[in-house]
Scaffold this active site. Structure first.
Site, PDB file in Angstrom:
ATOM      1  N   ASP A 236       0.848  -1.200   0.000  1.00 43.78           N
ATOM      2  CA  ASP A 236       0.000   0.000   0.000  1.00 43.78           C
ATOM      3  C   ASP A 236       0.882   1.248   0.000  1.00 43.78           C
ATOM      4  O   ASP A 236       2.086   1.169   0.195  1.00 43.78           O
ATOM      5  CB  ASP A 236      -0.911  -0.033   1.238  1.00 43.78           C
ATOM      6  N   HIS A 376     -10.274  -1.545  -6.983  1.00 39.16           N
ATOM      7  CA  HIS A 376     -10.129  -0.511  -5.953  1.00 39.16           C
ATOM      8  C   HIS A 376      -9.301   0.692  -6.429  1.00 39.16           C
ATOM      9  O   HIS A 376      -9.714   1.840  -6.240  1.00 39.16           O
ATOM     10  CB  HIS A 376      -9.509  -1.115  -4.697  1.00 39.16           C
TER      11      HIS A 376
HETATM   12  C1  HEM Z   1      -9.270  -1.674   4.404  1.00 36.20           C
HETATM   13  C2  HEM Z   1      -9.490  -0.813   3.448  1.00 36.20           C
HETATM   14  C3  HEM Z   1      -8.519  -0.525   2.329  1.00 36.20           C
HETATM   15  C4  HEM Z   1      -7.539  -1.310   1.805  1.00 36.20           C
HETATM   16  C5  HEM Z   1      -7.174  -2.749   2.195  1.00 36.20           C
HETATM   17  C6  HEM Z   1      -6.888  -0.548   0.775  1.00 36.20           C
HETATM   18  C7  HEM Z   1      -5.822  -1.004   0.009  1.00 36.20           C
HETATM   19  C8  HEM Z   1      -5.220  -0.306  -1.015  1.00 36.20           C
HETATM   20  C9  HEM Z   1      -4.126  -0.777  -1.799  1.00 36.20           C
HETATM   21  C10 HEM Z   1      -3.420  -2.125  -1.638  1.00 36.20           C
HETATM   22  C11 HEM Z   1      -3.838   0.171  -2.724  1.00 36.20           C
HETATM   23  C12 HEM Z   1      -2.752   0.102  -3.799  1.00 36.20           C
HETATM   24  C13 HEM Z   1      -1.492   0.808  -3.404  1.00 36.20           C
HETATM   25  C14 HEM Z   1      -1.378   2.204  -3.923  1.00 36.20           C
HETATM   26  O1  HEM Z   1      -1.775   2.481  -5.069  1.00 36.20           O
HETATM   27  O2  HEM Z   1      -0.879   3.047  -3.176  1.00 36.20           O
HETATM   28  C15 HEM Z   1      -4.746   1.266  -2.502  1.00 36.20           C
HETATM   29  C16 HEM Z   1      -4.771   2.439  -3.226  1.00 36.20           C
HETATM   30  C17 HEM Z   1      -5.638   3.484  -2.985  1.00 36.20           C
HETATM   31  N1  HEM Z   1      -6.656   3.527  -2.068  1.00 36.20           N
HETATM   32 FE1  HEM Z   1      -7.099   2.082  -0.730  1.00 36.20          FE
HETATM   33  N2  HEM Z   1      -7.489   0.674   0.677  1.00 36.20           N
HETATM   34  C18 HEM Z   1      -8.489   0.736   1.616  1.00 36.20           C
HETATM   35  C19 HEM Z   1      -9.333   1.800   1.859  1.00 36.20           C
HETATM   36  C20 HEM Z   1      -9.396   2.939   1.101  1.00 36.20           C
HETATM   37  C21 HEM Z   1     -10.373   3.991   1.270  1.00 36.20           C
HETATM   38  C22 HEM Z   1     -11.476   4.011   2.328  1.00 36.20           C
HETATM   39  C23 HEM Z   1     -10.110   4.931   0.322  1.00 36.20           C
HETATM   40  C24 HEM Z   1     -10.843   6.214   0.042  1.00 36.20           C
HETATM   41  C25 HEM Z   1     -12.147   6.335   0.116  1.00 36.20           C
HETATM   42  C26 HEM Z   1      -8.945   4.481  -0.429  1.00 36.20           C
HETATM   43  C27 HEM Z   1      -8.350   5.181  -1.448  1.00 36.20           C
HETATM   44  C28 HEM Z   1      -7.268   4.743  -2.159  1.00 36.20           C
HETATM   45  C29 HEM Z   1      -6.605   5.538  -3.181  1.00 36.20           C
HETATM   46  C30 HEM Z   1      -6.938   6.963  -3.604  1.00 36.20           C
HETATM   47  C31 HEM Z   1      -5.587   4.748  -3.703  1.00 36.20           C
HETATM   48  C32 HEM Z   1      -4.598   5.116  -4.811  1.00 36.20           C
HETATM   49  C33 HEM Z   1      -5.142   4.797  -6.180  1.00 36.20           C
HETATM   50  C34 HEM Z   1      -4.177   5.273  -7.245  1.00 36.20           C
HETATM   51  O3  HEM Z   1      -3.649   6.370  -7.095  1.00 36.20           O
HETATM   52  O4  HEM Z   1      -3.977   4.548  -8.236  1.00 36.20           O
HETATM   53  N3  HEM Z   1      -8.557   3.269   0.062  1.00 36.20           N
HETATM   54  N4  HEM Z   1      -5.588   0.956  -1.446  1.00 36.20           N
END
Ligand code: HEM
Ligand SMILES: *[C@@H]1O[C@H](CO)[C@@H](O)[C@H](O)[C@H]1NC(C)=O
Ligand SMILES: *[C@@H]1O[C@H](CO)[C@@H](O)[C@H](O)[C@H]1NC(C)=O
Ligand SMILES: *[C@@H]1O[C@H](CO)[C@@H](O)[C@H](O)[C@H]1NC(C)=O
Ligand SMILES: *[C@@H]1O[C@H](CO)[C@@H](O)[C@H](O)[C@H]1NC(C)=O
Length: 507
Positions: A236, A376
């Site tokens: 992440d 996601h």
């Molecule tokens: C338990 C809950 C969550 C898990 C397991 C999770 C996991 C991840 C993972 C593995 C990534 C990919 C790594 C990265 O691109 O930095 C990611 C990206 C991201 N997540 Fe989450 N996340 C969670 C909750 C959330 C929530 C609640 C939001 C917003 C409402 C969010 C917003 C984002 C954003 C904006 C990215 C980057 C996407 C990009 O720039 O390509 N995440 N998340």
């Protein structure tokens, strides 16, 4: 493991020499006069820095970028711009019991120990334990500050907002979040829980009965090579935006470059209205305790492998997980590595963000063979699907937690999840928009694609998601309720600048 900031090297050598020459002198004393710090500083960074993450800017590079953009990194709390790099962290939620007792202590005991952005960028200036603070709307009110900050989500608090976020109600909420009694949160971060415990003890002793602890959550980077990976196993914190006046000129290929005002109030690109002058350089901190059901997630993958493409059953299960997330466990984006993980790609910050979901030979509006529309990462940053939306951006600063609720629950059950933290200058344009309008919408980014399988929520209702099978995008998967991520609630906070604490909040 790479170094977080280049000065680490110099500091380590300098100290080693100093120690060799003067073995009876405490290790940090050489810095005392040079840095003018009251207390010994560190020999190694309190932050983690997985290979896949872009490095933080050096303090010199950040200082010159900030100077050119007229941004004061000494006045901005340290957690806001550094992203998902904490090693150990404690979230300490409190209620103010006596504001006339608390205010002078805020000025004399908390403010001097608050870690600024510039301090965090230089290992020799990092404290043993970093401290930041943020207040809820009721907390500002308790301090006698009733001016609007121009953000209605913040003003109402998260409890009132839970239906908009898709939470089925507050039954799963940590009871302390279900209300408006939390006035603020103290963030303690270090590289050991002992350091954090010491800092908490010192601060509690100083604050006495002026506040009371309402709830706390201890969090930590996962051990060994899993550092930086969330509990499902995916790396992440790779794709956080690069910010003008901080690190935008060092943005990695594919990294979003945003105005400082997207995160900081009162800076260029903050379109909020009616912000009081003292709110400048503060940021709204969204906190969510997101419980993750890890064995259930893994079982789902094992039971539903994507078949075909010459993959084994096991590979098909890995692929389903990667397509739900948008990245493989290593961090490699499925848009660039559609069928198998590519750990070398995952670990390379020059390549691991260098994609837009658009491909010359594929139709961007219909093709999901490389990445589902509902994945996601694609839901939360649609890249080319939206012509790169630079307004709906957040700075993620969360960290995994493992919380032992056994004593209270009377049963053996260890809860784990993500202590989700997001900073933005407007909650409605940032976290809230991503959750409500993107992740929870079955029609984003195209009609009928379904919600985000990781965080999308329809108030507990069944979720039907398309696009997981690369060779048959119409194939659906049905998830009962919020299978794998359960909201345990949270709160909306405002993390003020240091000068706002000095001139407004503590007087
Ligand atoms: C338990 C809950 C969550 C898990 C397991 C999770 C996991 C991840 C993972 C593995 C990534 C990919 C790594 C990265 O691109 O930095 C990611 C990206 C991201 N997540 Fe989450 N996340 C969670 C909750 C959330 C929530 C609640 C939001 C917003 C409402 C969010 C917003 C984002 C954003 C904006 C990215 C980057 C996407 C990009 O720039 O390509 N995440 N998340
Ligand atoms: C402030 O930080 C210093 C240096 O780490 C520490 O000795 C002191 O106890 C802290 N003060 C409070 C009130 O926590
Ligand atoms: C980033 O992607 C573009 C377009 O696919 C490519 O031309 C460029 O070489 C890539 N950059 C790096 C550093 O791999
Ligand atoms: C746990 O057991 C104690 C003692 O019987 C009881 O008072 C408490 O309500 C129980 N807690 C829960 C969550 O069931
Ligand atoms: C998926 O459904 C759409 C609309 O019903 C249809 O046009 C398309 O041919 C279908 N695709 C496949 C691969 O079955």
């Amino acid at each position: 493991m790479k170094l977080t900031v280049h000065s680490f090297c110099t500091v380590a050598l300098f100290t080693a020499q100093a120690l060799a020459l003067r073995p009876n002198i405490p290790s940090a004393s050489p810095f005392k006069h040079r840095q003018g710090l009251r207390k010994p500083s560190r020999l190694s960074s309190l932050l983690i820095n997985p290979d896949a993450h872009p490095n933080l800017p050096t303090s010199d590079a950040a200082a010159s970028a900030a100077n050119a953009a007229n941004l004061n990194l000494d006045d901005i709390q340290g957690d806001i711009l550094i992203g998902m790099k904490k090693n150990q962290e404690l979230f300490y939620f409190f209620s103010i019991l006596d504001s006339s007792d608390f205010k002078p202590k805020l000025a004399s005991d908390i403010l001097p120990n608050i870690t600024s952005t510039s301090q965090l960028l230089d290992v020799s200036k990092q404290p043993v334990t970093m401290l930041n603070i943020a207040f809820s709307a009721t907390g500002l009110s308790a301090l006698g500050v009733d001016e609007s900050l121009g953000d209605s989500a913040f003003a109402g608090g998260q409890f009132k907002d839970l239906r908009s976020l898709g939470d089925p109600g507050s039954d799963n909420w940590v009871p302390d979040f279900a209300g408006t009694d939390i006035h603020g949160v103290l963030l303690f971060a270090s590289d050991s829980q002992d350091n954090i415990n010491d800092a908490v003890f010192e601060l509690e002793s100083a604050l006495g009965g002026s506040i009371k602890k309402v709830y706390s959550l201890a969090a930590a980077a996962r051990p060994g090579s899993q550092a930086g990976h969330e509990h499902f196993g995916f790396l992440d914190g790779i794709s956080n935006p690069a910010v003008e006046g901080f690190n935008a000129d060092q943005a990695m290929p594919g990294q979003a470059r945003i105005s400082s005002g997207t995160i900081l109030l009162g800076e260029t690109g903050d379109f909020g209205r009616g912000r009081p002058a003292w709110a400048k350089d503060g940021s709204f901190l969204v906190f969510r305790q997101l419980k993750q059901l890890v064995p259930e997630f893994n079982k789902f993958l094992v039971d539903n492998p994507i078949v075909g493409n010459g993959l084994t059953r096991e590979e098909g299960s890995e692929l389903l997980g990667a397509r739900m997330m948008g990245r493989w466990k290593s961090g490699a984006p499925i848009d660039l590595a559609p069928l198998r993980d590519d750990p070398e790609l995952g670990a390379d910050p020059l390549r691991n963000n260098n994609f837009t979901y658009a491909h010359a030979d594929l139709d961007l509006s219909t093709d999901q063979s490389r990445c589902p529309f509902s994945a996601h990462t694609r839901k939360t940053r649609p890249r080319a699907d939206q012509g790169e939306n630079l307004v709906t951006q957040i700075m993620r600063a969360g960290i995994p937690y493992v919380s032992d609720d056994e004593a209270a629950a009377n049963t053996t059950s260890t809860e784990r999840g993500l202590a989700f933290v997001a900073y933005q200058s407007n909650i409605g344009n940032g976290f809230r928009f991503m959750q409500q309008t993107w992740a929870n919408s079955i029609n984003f980014v195209n009609p009928g694609v379904g919600v985000d399988p990781i965080i999308g929520s329809l108030a507990g209702a069944e979720r039907v998601i398309k696009g997981m099978d690369p060779s048959n995008a119409n194939q659906t998967i049905t998830l009962t309720g919020n299978n794998f991520v359960i909201s345990r609630g949270g709160e909306y906070f405002f993390a003020p600048s240091l000068s706002a604490i000095a001139s407004k909040l503590s007087v």
